[in-house]
Design a protein around this motif. Structure first.
Motif, PDB file in Angstrom:
ATOM      1  N   PRO A 185     -34.865 -36.420  33.063  1.00 15.10           N
ATOM      2  CA  PRO A 185     -34.492 -35.762  31.805  1.00 15.10           C
ATOM      3  C   PRO A 185     -33.895 -36.728  30.787  1.00 15.10           C
ATOM      4  O   PRO A 185     -33.339 -37.771  31.125  1.00 15.10           O
ATOM      5  N   THR A 186     -33.997 -36.352  29.529  1.00 17.23           N
ATOM      6  CA  THR A 186     -33.436 -37.125  28.435  1.00 17.23           C
ATOM      7  C   THR A 186     -31.933 -36.897  28.349  1.00 17.23           C
ATOM      8  O   THR A 186     -31.365 -36.132  29.132  1.00 17.23           O
ATOM      9  N   ALA A 187     -31.305 -37.546  27.364  1.00 21.41           N
ATOM     10  CA  ALA A 187     -29.848 -37.463  27.247  1.00 21.41           C
ATOM     11  C   ALA A 187     -29.374 -36.033  27.065  1.00 21.41           C
ATOM     12  O   ALA A 187     -28.392 -35.606  27.678  1.00 21.41           O
ATOM     13  N   ARG A 188     -30.051 -35.268  26.239  1.00 26.73           N
ATOM     14  CA  ARG A 188     -29.661 -33.873  26.034  1.00 26.73           C
ATOM     15  C   ARG A 188     -30.915 -33.028  25.826  1.00 26.73           C
ATOM     16  O   ARG A 188     -31.867 -33.472  25.195  1.00 26.73           O
ATOM     17  N   PRO A 189     -30.925 -31.826  26.345  1.00 26.77           N
ATOM     18  CA  PRO A 189     -32.113 -30.975  26.197  1.00 26.77           C
ATOM     19  C   PRO A 189     -32.206 -30.402  24.796  1.00 26.77           C
ATOM     20  O   PRO A 189     -31.198 -30.275  24.083  1.00 26.77           O
ATOM     21  N   GLY A 190     -33.399 -30.041  24.385  1.00 30.60           N
ATOM     22  CA  GLY A 190     -33.592 -29.456  23.067  1.00 30.60           C
ATOM     23  C   GLY A 190     -33.591 -27.947  23.120  1.00 30.60           C
ATOM     24  O   GLY A 190     -33.277 -27.329  24.152  1.00 30.60           O
ATOM     25  N   TYR A 191     -33.948 -27.333  21.988  1.00 27.32           N
ATOM     26  CA  TYR A 191     -34.025 -25.880  21.875  1.00 27.32           C
ATOM     27  C   TYR A 191     -34.967 -25.341  22.950  1.00 27.32           C
ATOM     28  O   TYR A 191     -36.054 -25.859  23.170  1.00 27.32           O
ATOM     29  N   GLY A 192     -34.530 -24.301  23.636  1.00 27.86           N
ATOM     30  CA  GLY A 192     -35.312 -23.711  24.712  1.00 27.86           C
ATOM     31  C   GLY A 192     -34.799 -24.068  26.088  1.00 27.86           C
ATOM     32  O   GLY A 192     -35.248 -23.489  27.079  1.00 27.86           O
ATOM     33  N   TYR A 193     -33.838 -25.014  26.151  1.00 32.58           N
ATOM     34  CA  TYR A 193     -33.308 -25.466  27.441  1.00 32.58           C
ATOM     35  C   TYR A 193     -31.787 -25.548  27.396  1.00 32.58           C
ATOM     36  O   TYR A 193     -31.176 -25.648  26.326  1.00 32.58           O
ATOM     37  N   GLN A 194     -31.190 -25.555  28.583  1.00 33.35           N
ATOM     38  CA  GLN A 194     -29.773 -25.866  28.739  1.00 33.35           C
ATOM     39  C   GLN A 194     -29.620 -26.719  29.996  1.00 33.35           C
ATOM     40  O   GLN A 194     -30.355 -26.557  30.965  1.00 33.35           O
ATOM     41  N   ARG A 195     -28.675 -27.642  29.951  1.00 31.27           N
ATOM     42  CA  ARG A 195     -28.460 -28.578  31.063  1.00 31.27           C
ATOM     43  C   ARG A 195     -27.478 -27.997  32.069  1.00 31.27           C
ATOM     44  O   ARG A 195     -26.416 -27.500  31.708  1.00 31.27           O
ATOM     45  N   ALA A 196     -27.834 -28.073  33.341  1.00 28.06           N
ATOM     46  CA  ALA A 196     -26.955 -27.601  34.419  1.00 28.06           C
ATOM     47  C   ALA A 196     -27.242 -28.426  35.663  1.00 28.06           C
ATOM     48  O   ALA A 196     -28.380 -28.454  36.148  1.00 28.06           O
ATOM     49  N   ASP A 197     -26.206 -29.117  36.162  1.00 28.46           N
ATOM     50  CA  ASP A 197     -26.329 -29.944  37.368  1.00 28.46           C
ATOM     51  C   ASP A 197     -27.462 -30.954  37.267  1.00 28.46           C
ATOM     52  O   ASP A 197     -28.227 -31.174  38.215  1.00 28.46           O
ATOM     53  N   GLY A 198     -27.608 -31.562  36.081  1.00 31.18           N
ATOM     54  CA  GLY A 198     -28.618 -32.589  35.901  1.00 31.18           C
ATOM     55  C   GLY A 198     -30.031 -32.068  35.712  1.00 31.18           C
ATOM     56  O   GLY A 198     -30.973 -32.856  35.623  1.00 31.18           O
ATOM     57  N   ARG A 199     -30.193 -30.752  35.638  1.00 32.90           N
ATOM     58  CA  ARG A 199     -31.515 -30.163  35.450  1.00 32.90           C
ATOM     59  C   ARG A 199     -31.562 -29.417  34.129  1.00 32.90           C
ATOM     60  O   ARG A 199     -30.553 -28.886  33.662  1.00 32.90           O
ATOM     61  N   ASP A 200     -32.749 -29.369  33.524  1.00 35.35           N
ATOM     62  CA  ASP A 200     -32.953 -28.611  32.293  1.00 35.35           C
ATOM     63  C   ASP A 200     -33.502 -27.241  32.664  1.00 35.35           C
ATOM     64  O   ASP A 200     -34.637 -27.129  33.159  1.00 35.35           O
ATOM     65  N   LEU A 201     -32.718 -26.214  32.416  1.00 34.45           N
ATOM     66  CA  LEU A 201     -33.122 -24.843  32.728  1.00 34.45           C
ATOM     67  C   LEU A 201     -33.628 -24.151  31.469  1.00 34.45           C
ATOM     68  O   LEU A 201     -33.069 -24.332  30.380  1.00 34.45           O
ATOM     69  N   ILE A 202     -34.691 -23.378  31.609  1.00 28.01           N
ATOM     70  CA  ILE A 202     -35.269 -22.675  30.470  1.00 28.01           C
ATOM     71  C   ILE A 202     -34.361 -21.530  30.043  1.00 28.01           C
ATOM     72  O   ILE A 202     -33.914 -20.735  30.862  1.00 28.01           O
ATOM     73  N   VAL A 203     -34.082 -21.466  28.734  1.00 25.74           N
ATOM     74  CA  VAL A 203     -33.347 -20.341  28.147  1.00 25.74           C
ATOM     75  C   VAL A 203     -34.406 -19.355  27.650  1.00 25.74           C
ATOM     76  O   VAL A 203     -35.064 -19.584  26.627  1.00 25.74           O
ATOM     77  N   GLU A 204     -34.599 -18.283  28.363  1.00 23.03           N
ATOM     78  CA  GLU A 204     -35.738 -17.399  28.117  1.00 23.03           C
ATOM     79  C   GLU A 204     -35.808 -16.828  26.706  1.00 23.03           C
ATOM     80  O   GLU A 204     -36.896 -16.773  26.122  1.00 23.03           O
ATOM     81  N   PRO A 205     -34.695 -16.362  26.104  1.00 24.51           N
ATOM     82  CA  PRO A 205     -34.814 -15.844  24.729  1.00 24.51           C
ATOM     83  C   PRO A 205     -35.335 -16.911  23.756  1.00 24.51           C
ATOM     84  O   PRO A 205     -36.147 -16.612  22.872  1.00 24.51           O
TER      85      PRO A 205
END
Length: 471
Positions: free
Chosen positions: A152-172
């Motif tokens: 993963p990159t330094a910070r996730p973009g719109y549509g994702y959130q970072r948790a425990d080093g993984r980018d999780l999809i923000v469904e809305p």
């Protein structure tokens, strides 16, 4: 005169300034031990000394020295005050003719009043600069390796959130992305989609109102399709467990093809066309595109002393001035012909062009390039490749991958609004935004308006539709 304490820290992700606070505490103790009176404490928090950005605290220190307000500068370490020779030289210039003292907590006193002291200071600055450059090289190589491995990159973009080093999809947010992508591929304009999102009060990535440029930048992101970028180029794919895709690869390729199509480009802040064929219809005499506008008189008809009667909106050529047809009957004719063609049983063939076999081969070639990028990263980590070799390999593979992506976009079939072909074509067409209708017309045919004499009634034969394919 007294002393000034200066503290700086390059990176303060928490914003609590804990690092500079510790520097100040130790500098205060040094001032007490040295028996000097502190008249100012200046800080530059979360500011690097190597980026070239302004450091207000550092600049104020120079002002106090220049004004003769202080004769002592207290710092935690020399690299807090300067890290590069370019920052040291102004201080040396100010020290000339003044009895300045530079007290440091972690090293010996700096004496800029003698040639030997200035030499030592310059040596320390050169050593600090070398450390900065080596650190940059290490970070660059590490960044290359992370990118090639799909991390993963330094910070996730719109549509994702970072948790425990993984980018999780923000469904809305992912739903907004998927819907906007679908609408763009259905030939709806970015402007119209942005207006709809604002009307529904859908939050944007930055909190500001949605704009066409915002949507374009968001939907172009390769990371939405699980593609890893590095220094502005796609270098492979993300590890799917660490960064799952929101859009499939075909959708991403089609979006890029839409955005890169010169025929579709229009300033995002431009106005929505009022007429269906403005800028699309062509003059049958000089091939200039026709504009839709209101004329009190045709441009070639001389004005008389009497008040002229207004003329309805018309498509007119501003180059040769030999073509001018009323907008309403031309639009009605083109509307009926386009929809009539879309209602025919074979209309689906209009939007199923492409080469599935070629697209499959190109995807396999892209996957092979991604695998070679990952292999190069592993070889670098094992010491089999140097940083320079890794950079050359990745640059070559990136260029190859970019060309393969371009070929894949050409091999993919275009997409148009759902149910636009077949018996429901009329109802779907009537519900489309004018931008979407214009995109469909542009994709299917050229509209040519032939010159006619003045005073003649509308003749459908004066409007020629040249289909792009055998239809």
């Amino acid at each position: 005169m007294g002393a000034v304490i200066y503290g700086r820290i390059s990176d303060d992700p928490t914003g609590k300034a804990a690092g500079v606070d510790r520097q100040l505490d130790e500098c205060r103790r040094l001032a007490t031990t040295a028996g000097v009176e502190v008249i100012a404490e200046l800080l530059d928090n979360d500011l690097s000394a190597t980026t070239g950005k302004r450091r207000p605290g550092f600049e104020r220190v120079l002002e106090l020295i220049r004004g003769g307000d202080v004769d002592t500068v207290i710092i935690w370490h020399t690299d807090r005050l300067y890290r590069l020779p370019r920052d040291l030289e102004p201080i040396i210039d100010l020290a000339e003719g003044r009895r300045l003292r530079f007290l440091t907590v972690t090293s010996s006193e700096i004496d800029l009043n003698t040639a030997s002291g200035r030499m030592v200071a310059r040596i320390l600055a050169a050593a600090s600069a070398q450390e900065v450059e080596h650190k940059a090289e290490r970070q660059k190589s590490a960044s290359d390796q992370r990118a090639a491995r799909g991390l993963p990159t330094a910070r996730p973009g719109y549509g994702y959130q970072r948790a425990d080093g993984r980018d999780l999809i923000v469904e809305p947010e992912a739903a907004v992305i998927r819907d906007a992508a679908r609408r763009v591929l259905a030939s709806e304009s970015l402007r119209a989609i942005a207006a709809d999102l604002n009307a529904r009060a859908v939050p944007s990535p930055g909190g500001a109102p949605w704009q066409g440029i915002t949507l374009r930048q968001m939907l172009r992101r390769p990371s939405l399709a699980g593609l890893r970028t590095h220094r502005g180029a796609v270098v492979g794919k993300f590890d799917a467990e660490l960064h799952p895709p929101i859009l499939d690869a075909d959708t991403h390729e089609r979006l890029v093809a839409v955005f890169d199509d010169p025929a579709r480009r229009r300033p995002s802040g431009g106005r929505t066309p009022r007429h269906l064929l403005s800028g699309l219809a062509e003059c049958g005499l000089c091939e200039n595109t026709l504009g839709g506008r209101m004329h009190r008189l045709p441009p070639w008809q001389p004005k008389t002393g009497s008040k002229s009667k207004p003329v309805k909106a018309a498509y007119a050529c501003n180059r040769c001035h030999k073509v001018r047809r009323l907008q309403e009957p031309v639009d009605d004719l083109v509307d009926r012909i386009i929809v009539g063609r879309l209602e025919r049983p074979d209309a689906a063939e209009l939007f199923t062009t492409g080469d599935p076999a070629a697209a499959r081969e190109l995807r396999e070639a892209i996957d092979a390039a991604d695998a070679r990028l990952a292999l190069a990263a592993d070889q670098f980590a094992d010491g089999a490749l140097t940083g320079d070799q890794l950079r050359r390999i990745t640059e070559k593979l990136r260029n190859k991958r970019t060309e393969l992506e371009r070929q894949l976009a050409d091999a993919l079939p275009p997409q148009m609004p759902q149910n636009l072909v077949g018996p429901r074509a009329r109802s779907v067409w009537d519900g489309l935004h004018i931008d979407a209708k214009r995109s469909v017309i542009r994709a299917l045919a050229r509209i040519i308006i032939m010159p006619t004499g003045t005073g003649r009634s509308f003749n459908p034969d004066d409007v020629r539709i040249l289909w792009h394919a055998s239809m």
